[in-house]
Design a protein around this motif. Structure first.
Motif, PDB file in Angstrom:
ATOM      1  N   ASN A 175       7.644 -11.652   0.322  1.00 57.14           N
ATOM      2  CA  ASN A 175       7.494 -11.962  -1.108  1.00 57.14           C
ATOM      3  C   ASN A 175       7.085 -13.410  -1.364  1.00 57.14           C
ATOM      4  O   ASN A 175       7.028 -13.831  -2.528  1.00 57.14           O
ATOM      5  N   ASP A 222       2.657 -22.757   0.781  1.00 58.94           N
ATOM      6  CA  ASP A 222       3.533 -21.638   0.409  1.00 58.94           C
ATOM      7  C   ASP A 222       4.792 -22.182  -0.254  1.00 58.94           C
ATOM      8  O   ASP A 222       5.067 -23.386  -0.203  1.00 58.94           O
ATOM      9  N   GLN A 274       4.932 -16.667  -1.960  1.00 58.72           N
ATOM     10  CA  GLN A 274       3.651 -16.920  -2.612  1.00 58.72           C
ATOM     11  C   GLN A 274       2.895 -17.985  -1.826  1.00 58.72           C
ATOM     12  O   GLN A 274       3.476 -18.975  -1.371  1.00 58.72           O
ATOM     13  N   ARG A 332      -0.180 -11.988  -3.751  1.00 64.78           N
ATOM     14  CA  ARG A 332       0.693 -13.012  -3.188  1.00 64.78           C
ATOM     15  C   ARG A 332      -0.077 -14.244  -2.705  1.00 64.78           C
ATOM     16  O   ARG A 332       0.541 -15.213  -2.275  1.00 64.78           O
ATOM     17  N   ARG A 377       3.776 -15.056   6.064  1.00 65.51           N
ATOM     18  CA  ARG A 377       4.379 -13.715   5.934  1.00 65.51           C
ATOM     19  C   ARG A 377       5.573 -13.542   6.871  1.00 65.51           C
ATOM     20  O   ARG A 377       6.567 -12.913   6.505  1.00 65.51           O
TER      21      ARG A 377
END
Length: 407
Positions: A323, A343, A325, A285, A317
């Motif tokens: 999920n 992100d 990236q 990730r 996170r």
């Protein structure tokens, strides 16, 4: 890191004590030379010789007494002023003509040094006390004082009070500066501890709260308690004051002692490759892009920068989802290092960072911006709702030998 006490002397009056020491020696020599060149006019030269001998011995023997405020005691000041007054009152006995013609007294301008010692030690009130005695002694010595006598007396009186007042103002400013330094050091230490707590304890409590709520039952109660402790701890971190320095005044006013933690010896550690600290974050990730050559920074700077990157990934996170990236880009420029964390999450709504800081959630303010500020760098957060968030961290490269080792 060993703890030892560093004494920081912040005395604006210390140069005045040094100047007073030199003044007393020079004026003592001046009084002796006046007596030598005017010896023929003395009616009773033995009186002048006896007094000047006492003056020379007293001045030289008491030089340590006027080296600082601690050594300059009230007893010494009283004795010093007594010798000055005695010299003034003995002048007519040694030289009657000096009394009639406004000539110099036996101690001459040495007397002003005694008054200045009062001013430096106790301020304008002490100066007014000592100069008043000198004024009375000069008037009595003249018998029939002239306008010049009153002029000289008034000049010494006003000048000594003014010097004493200036010294009091300087001392007050010095205490204010010492307090400001204490508050600044305490604030920096509080922010450092807050970052450490945010990166460890608060993260765990937040995770327990989320997992407990998801599991339900007794775990939900445990999660609720963890959430309460998290709020309490955030409040304590954001509002509490951590006393990291001890500021006190010793017997010599203006001398400040600050107890700090410093390294006994300057760090001689080799520069650290920032890539090695950031590489463990790479995974399915998190994409990591780095230069082909080592990115060298001082160990402390590299560690703090890596911790800021870790905090930024933690925010990804927590707020962008498991999920989401993320990408880490490291750029090594001649005078600075830039690390960008981006992100593809939902982004940060306008005003959310300020709101979180007001609620005591200091992740960005302390764990990221606070770290970079301590390093002399910058942290910029760019976010557009629906288009993810980008955190740009910049740290200037510091040449070896210029970086301090104290914290």
């Amino acid at each position: 890191m060993a703890r030892r006490e560093r004494v920081v002397r912040m005395s604006v009056e210390q140069p005045l004590w040094s100047a007073l020491t030199a003044y007393r020696i020079l004026t003592m020599l001046y009084a002796v030379l006046l007596a030598v060149f005017g010896r023929e006019k003395y009616d009773r030269p033995w009186v002048a010789v006896a007094f000047l001998a006492v003056l020379v011995v007293w001045t030289l023997a008491t030089l340590p007494k006027v080296s600082n405020a601690t050594a300059c005691t009230k007893c010494f000041l009283g004795a010093d002023l007594t010798i000055a007054l005695t010299g003034i009152l003995l002048t007519p006995l040694a030289d009657f003509e000096a009394q009639q013609m406004d000539g110099p007294t036996l101690p001459s301008i040495w007397t002003a040094g005694s008054v200045l010692a009062f001013a430096i030690k106790g301020g304008w009130r002490w100066a007014a006390f000592a100069s008043s005695f000198v004024a009375v002694a000069n008037i009595v010595e003249r018998g029939h004082p002239s306008r010049d006598t009153f002029h000289n007396v008034l000049l010494v009186w006003v000048a000594s009070i003014a010097i004493g007042y200036v010294i009091e103002v300087a001392r007050a400013s010095e205490r204010t500066l010492a307090r400001a330094l204490e508050i600044e050091a305490a604030t920096r230490e509080r922010e450092r501890l807050a970052r450490d707590i945010h990166d460890s304890v608060l993260q765990v409590l937040a995770m327990v709260q989320r997992r407990g709520t998801a599991l339900g039952g007794e775990a939900a109660e445990l999660g609720r308690m963890a959430g309460e402790q998290e709020v309490a701890l955030r409040t304590l971190v954001s509002s509490g004051l951590v006393p990291t320095t001890r500021v006190s005044e010793d017997a010599a006013e203006g001398a400040v002692v600050r107890s700090v933690e410093v390294d006994d010896e300057p760090s001689e550690e080799a520069d650290c490759d920032l890539r090695a600290l950031l590489a463990p974050h790479a995974g399915s990730r998190v994409s990591f892009a780095e230069p082909g050559a080592p990115v060298l920074l001082a160990p402390a700077a590299a560690t703090e920068l890596a911790a800021a990157v870790s905090a930024a990934l933690d925010n990804v996170r927590v707020h962008a989802g498991e999920n989401a990236q993320a990408w880490i880009l490291v750029e090594d420029w001649p005078d600075e290092v830039i690390v960008t964390v981006r992100d593809d999450g939902p982004g940060i709504p306008d005003g959310r960072l300020a709101q979180a800081e007001g609620e005591g959630r200091m992740g960005v303010a302390l764990s990221i911006r606070g770290r970079l500020r301590d390093l002399g760098g910058t942290a910029e957060v760019i976010s557009v709702p629906g288009q993810g968030t980008e955190v740009e961290l910049k740290v200037q490269k510091v040449p070896r030998g210029k970086a301090g080792s104290a914290r």
